[in-house]
Design a protein around this motif. Structure first.
Motif, short mmCIF file in Angstrom:
data_model
loop_
_atom_site.label_atom_id
_atom_site.label_comp_id
_atom_site.label_asym_id
_atom_site.label_seq_id
_atom_site.Cartn_x
_atom_site.Cartn_y
_atom_site.Cartn_z
N GLY A 19 -10.98 9.89 8.08
CA GLY A 19 -10.11 9.70 6.92
C GLY A 19 -9.52 8.31 6.82
O GLY A 19 -9.42 7.58 7.82
N TYR A 20 -9.17 7.95 5.59
CA TYR A 20 -8.52 6.67 5.32
C TYR A 20 -7.27 6.93 4.51
O TYR A 20 -7.30 7.69 3.54
N TYR A 21 -6.17 6.30 4.93
CA TYR A 21 -4.90 6.42 4.22
C TYR A 21 -4.50 5.07 3.63
O TYR A 21 -4.73 4.03 4.25
N SER A 22 -3.92 5.12 2.44
CA SER A 22 -3.44 3.89 1.80
C SER A 22 -2.06 4.15 1.20
O SER A 22 -1.84 5.19 0.58
N PRO A 23 -1.11 3.22 1.38
CA PRO A 23 0.23 3.43 0.81
C PRO A 23 0.20 3.36 -0.72
O PRO A 23 -0.53 2.56 -1.30
N MET A 24 0.99 4.24 -1.37
CA MET A 24 1.14 4.22 -2.83
C MET A 24 2.55 3.75 -3.15
O MET A 24 3.52 4.25 -2.57
N THR A 25 2.67 2.81 -4.04
CA THR A 25 3.97 2.18 -4.29
C THR A 25 4.52 2.47 -5.67
O THR A 25 3.78 2.80 -6.61
N ASN A 26 5.83 2.32 -5.79
CA ASN A 26 6.52 2.40 -7.07
C ASN A 26 6.50 1.02 -7.73
O ASN A 26 5.98 0.05 -7.17
N THR A 27 7.08 0.94 -8.92
CA THR A 27 7.04 -0.33 -9.66
C THR A 27 7.80 -1.44 -8.96
O THR A 27 7.51 -2.63 -9.17
N ASP A 28 8.77 -1.08 -8.12
CA ASP A 28 9.54 -2.11 -7.41
C ASP A 28 8.91 -2.50 -6.08
O ASP A 28 9.46 -3.30 -5.32
N GLY A 29 7.73 -1.92 -5.78
CA GLY A 29 7.03 -2.25 -4.54
C GLY A 29 7.37 -1.36 -3.37
O GLY A 29 6.74 -1.47 -2.31
#
Length: 222
Positions: free
Chosen positions: A155-165
């Motif tokens: 598996g691969y995980y990637s961070p998901m961000t809000n508009t402010d980073g």
């Protein structure tokens, strides 16, 4: 003297055949290792590309920040669960990959299902190791040996961000380990079969060459 000459030729041919057979075995082992490593690297690259594209696409489908109250996932204040799940299921059908959106450490949308059930694996948590690495470190993470509901995945995980980073959660893309090991096993069987075939051919050539050489010596010596 004639018999000795024939025996000597036979021994030389036999040793040559054995050396060639051992060489084939060694080359097959090296080939298997190289093929295995190449396939595992191709899997890592595939998952990295898939999670990068999925993160980008799902983040852009709706504007705004992520929110999840344990029941409803929203993006910019709009409920997105049904649309995102439908898209994930289409992607899974095309790629045989599993997809998950985590809000913080919790599965909010996923194609993964509970063991022995058709219920989606919602409101379950990622491991603290993954959370600390991906969310805490705001970085991607490749995990080649993770277990979910008794099934192992790459598996691969990637961070998901809000508009402010700020990091709101994670995107996960995974492939069952059994898919990968079965392919590697199939390749290894093919290599073994080819090796056995080559060794058999070498032995047969050696036998015929030994007989032919022995006959030639016998005739030459009268």
């Amino acid at each position: 003297m004639k018999k000795r000459k024939g025996q000597l030729v036979g021994k030389i041919v036999t040793i040559t055949a054995i050396a060639a057979g051992v060489g084939c075995i060694v080359l097959s082992i090296i080939g298997y290792i190289e093929v295995k490593n190449a396939y595992l690297e191709a899997t890592r690259q595939e998952l990295h590309s898939a999670v990068t594209v999925a993160d980008s696409e799902f983040s852009k489908m709706w504007d705004g920040d992520w929110e999840y109250d344990g029941t409803t996932l929203t993006k910019g204040g709009e409920p997105v669960y049904d649309e995102y799940l439908e898209t994930m299921e289409k992607l899974k059908a095309e790629t045989d990959l599993e997809y998950t959106i985590f809000y913080n450490d919790t599965r909010a949308v996923t194609t993964l299902k509970k063991a022995g059930s058709n219920d989606y694996l919602l409101n379950t948590q990622a491991s603290s190791e993954v959370v600390n690495e991906v969310i805490g470190g705001n970085t991607t993470s490749y995990k080649p040996n993770i277990e979910i509901e008794g099934i192992k995945y790459y598996g691969y995980y990637s961070p998901m961000t809000n508009t402010d980073g700020s990091v709101a959660g994670m995107m996960f893309v995974g492939r069952e380990s059994s898919d990968i090991t079965s392919t590697i096993r199939r390749v290894s069987f093919m290599l073994v079969a080819v090796t056995i075939l080559v060794i058999v051919v070498i032995v047969l050539i050696g036998v015929f060459a030994s007989k032919a050489a022995g006959t030639a010596f016998a005739q030459a010596l009268g």
